[in-house]
Motif scaffolding. Sequence first.
Motif, mmCIF file in Angstrom:
data_model
loop_
_atom_site.group_PDB
_atom_site.id
_atom_site.type_symbol
_atom_site.label_atom_id
_atom_site.label_comp_id
_atom_site.label_asym_id
_atom_site.label_seq_id
_atom_site.Cartn_x
_atom_site.Cartn_y
_atom_site.Cartn_z
ATOM 1 N N GLN A 68 0.835 -1.197 0.000
ATOM 2 C CA GLN A 68 0.000 0.000 0.000
ATOM 3 C C GLN A 68 0.872 1.251 0.000
ATOM 4 N N LYS A 69 0.493 2.207 -0.822
ATOM 5 C CA LYS A 69 1.269 3.434 -0.961
ATOM 6 C C LYS A 69 1.124 4.334 0.270
ATOM 7 N N ARG A 70 2.217 5.031 0.573
ATOM 8 C CA ARG A 70 2.193 6.058 1.606
ATOM 9 C C ARG A 70 1.834 7.373 0.911
ATOM 10 N N VAL A 71 0.624 7.834 1.169
ATOM 11 C CA VAL A 71 0.107 9.009 0.462
ATOM 12 C C VAL A 71 0.199 10.250 1.342
ATOM 13 N N LEU A 72 0.822 11.274 0.806
ATOM 14 C CA LEU A 72 0.922 12.564 1.475
ATOM 15 C C LEU A 72 -0.066 13.527 0.825
ATOM 16 N N ARG A 101 11.624 20.351 2.306
ATOM 17 C CA ARG A 101 12.761 21.217 2.002
ATOM 18 C C ARG A 101 14.012 20.780 2.748
ATOM 19 N N LYS A 102 13.818 20.214 3.938
ATOM 20 C CA LYS A 102 14.951 19.774 4.764
ATOM 21 C C LYS A 102 15.430 18.368 4.403
ATOM 22 N N GLY A 103 14.747 17.729 3.431
ATOM 23 C CA GLY A 103 15.210 16.432 2.953
ATOM 24 C C GLY A 103 14.340 15.238 3.262
ATOM 25 N N TRP A 104 13.234 15.439 3.985
ATOM 26 C CA TRP A 104 12.354 14.310 4.317
ATOM 27 C C TRP A 104 11.554 13.905 3.079
ATOM 28 N N MET A 105 11.567 12.621 2.753
ATOM 29 C CA MET A 105 10.860 12.130 1.560
ATOM 30 C C MET A 105 10.224 10.768 1.824
ATOM 31 N N ASP A 106 9.687 10.553 3.001
ATOM 32 C CA ASP A 106 9.185 9.240 3.395
ATOM 33 C C ASP A 106 7.749 9.012 2.931
ATOM 34 N N PHE A 107 7.505 9.162 1.619
ATOM 35 C CA PHE A 107 6.175 8.927 1.054
ATOM 36 C C PHE A 107 6.324 8.504 -0.403
ATOM 37 N N ASP A 108 5.248 7.910 -0.953
ATOM 38 C CA ASP A 108 5.292 7.356 -2.306
ATOM 39 C C ASP A 108 4.560 8.199 -3.337
ATOM 40 N N VAL A 109 3.584 8.975 -2.905
ATOM 41 C CA VAL A 109 2.809 9.799 -3.832
ATOM 42 C C VAL A 109 2.281 11.008 -3.071
ATOM 43 N N ALA A 110 2.202 12.136 -3.773
ATOM 44 C CA ALA A 110 1.716 13.367 -3.151
ATOM 45 C C ALA A 110 0.475 13.876 -3.870
ATOM 46 N N VAL A 111 -0.483 14.325 -3.084
ATOM 47 C CA VAL A 111 -1.737 14.894 -3.595
ATOM 48 C C VAL A 111 -1.876 16.288 -2.987
ATOM 49 N N ALA A 112 -2.461 17.204 -3.746
ATOM 50 C CA ALA A 112 -2.643 18.564 -3.230
ATOM 51 C C ALA A 112 -3.968 19.147 -3.692
ATOM 52 N N THR A 113 -4.567 19.963 -2.859
ATOM 53 C CA THR A 113 -5.727 20.732 -3.300
ATOM 54 C C THR A 113 -5.215 21.898 -4.143
ATOM 55 N N PRO A 134 2.593 16.903 -7.478
ATOM 56 C CA PRO A 134 1.168 16.788 -7.813
ATOM 57 C C PRO A 134 0.885 17.461 -9.154
ATOM 58 N N ASN A 135 -0.005 16.854 -9.928
ATOM 59 C CA ASN A 135 -0.280 17.341 -11.279
ATOM 60 C C ASN A 135 -1.733 17.055 -11.638
ATOM 61 N N PRO A 136 -2.453 18.032 -12.200
ATOM 62 C CA PRO A 136 -3.849 17.784 -12.598
ATOM 63 C C PRO A 136 -3.981 16.636 -13.594
ATOM 64 N N LYS A 137 -2.965 16.446 -14.466
ATOM 65 C CA LYS A 137 -3.032 15.393 -15.482
ATOM 66 C C LYS A 137 -3.056 14.005 -14.867
ATOM 67 N N THR A 138 -2.468 13.868 -13.699
ATOM 68 C CA THR A 138 -2.467 12.569 -13.029
ATOM 69 C C THR A 138 -3.470 12.523 -11.884
ATOM 70 N N GLN A 139 -4.355 13.508 -11.859
ATOM 71 C CA GLN A 139 -5.451 13.573 -10.883
ATOM 72 C C GLN A 139 -4.947 13.664 -9.448
ATOM 73 N N THR A 140 -3.755 14.253 -9.278
ATOM 74 C CA THR A 140 -3.219 14.424 -7.932
ATOM 75 C C THR A 140 -3.283 15.877 -7.475
ATOM 76 N N VAL A 141 -3.838 16.755 -8.303
ATOM 77 C CA VAL A 141 -4.232 18.101 -7.874
ATOM 78 C C VAL A 141 -5.739 18.137 -8.014
#
Length: 227
Positions: A68-72, A101-113, A134-141
């Motif tokens: 299962q993906k870790r979704v941010l 910005r400080k280097g934390w990347m412990d997730f697999d996919v990002a979604v944003a409003t 996040p990108n509207p083309k991939t439905q993550t915005v």
Amino acid sequence: MKHGKKYRASAEKVDRTKFYTLDEATALVKEAAFAKFDETVEVHIKLTLKKSQSVRDTVVLPHQFSAQKRVLVFAKGEKADEARAAGATYVGDDDLIEQIRKGWMDFDVAVATPDMMKDVGRLGPILGRRGLMPNPKTQTVTNDITGALAELMKGRVEFRSDRTGVVHLAVGKVSMDPAHVKENTLEVVREVIRKKPADAKGDYLASVTLASTMGPGVRVDVRDLSL
């Protein structure tokens, strides 16, 4: 490139001059796999595209095979509450942006409003090169956070053509039923065809190849793909 004994023995099982049916190809990829771990099966789809063209979208595979993906989710207020209720792994706004910005990347996919993208956009150099922006083309915005998370939890994955016009995507594991790998492959091919640029010329679907992580490529007869 010099290959090892195990690879050469595996490659002998594949007729490089032949185009296999998808049923034959999925079975052969399983038979030819030789690694001690459960190899991933990938489909490689060569497209006839102009230099200015690219193909990009998402697809939900019928049969899942990865963890299962870790979704941010970048969101505020009610949308943040919606994201938590829908099962997002991480939810936040400026706090998450600062962590990344400080280097934390412990997730697999990002979604944003959409309202968050002005701030999230500043993470472009970090998220962009990792394919996590996040990108509207991939439905993550989107404002439909619940719907987006439901699709991602079901296994929605992104595909895109590279600079040579090839789409590479994992479609299963060697341990899976070959019929399930076949169905996943067909779903990817259908979506790639659906995204065909209106002005694409020639044979859009130039070639389709299946291969496991360590095994040889198996060429698929494009005419056999029941689409």
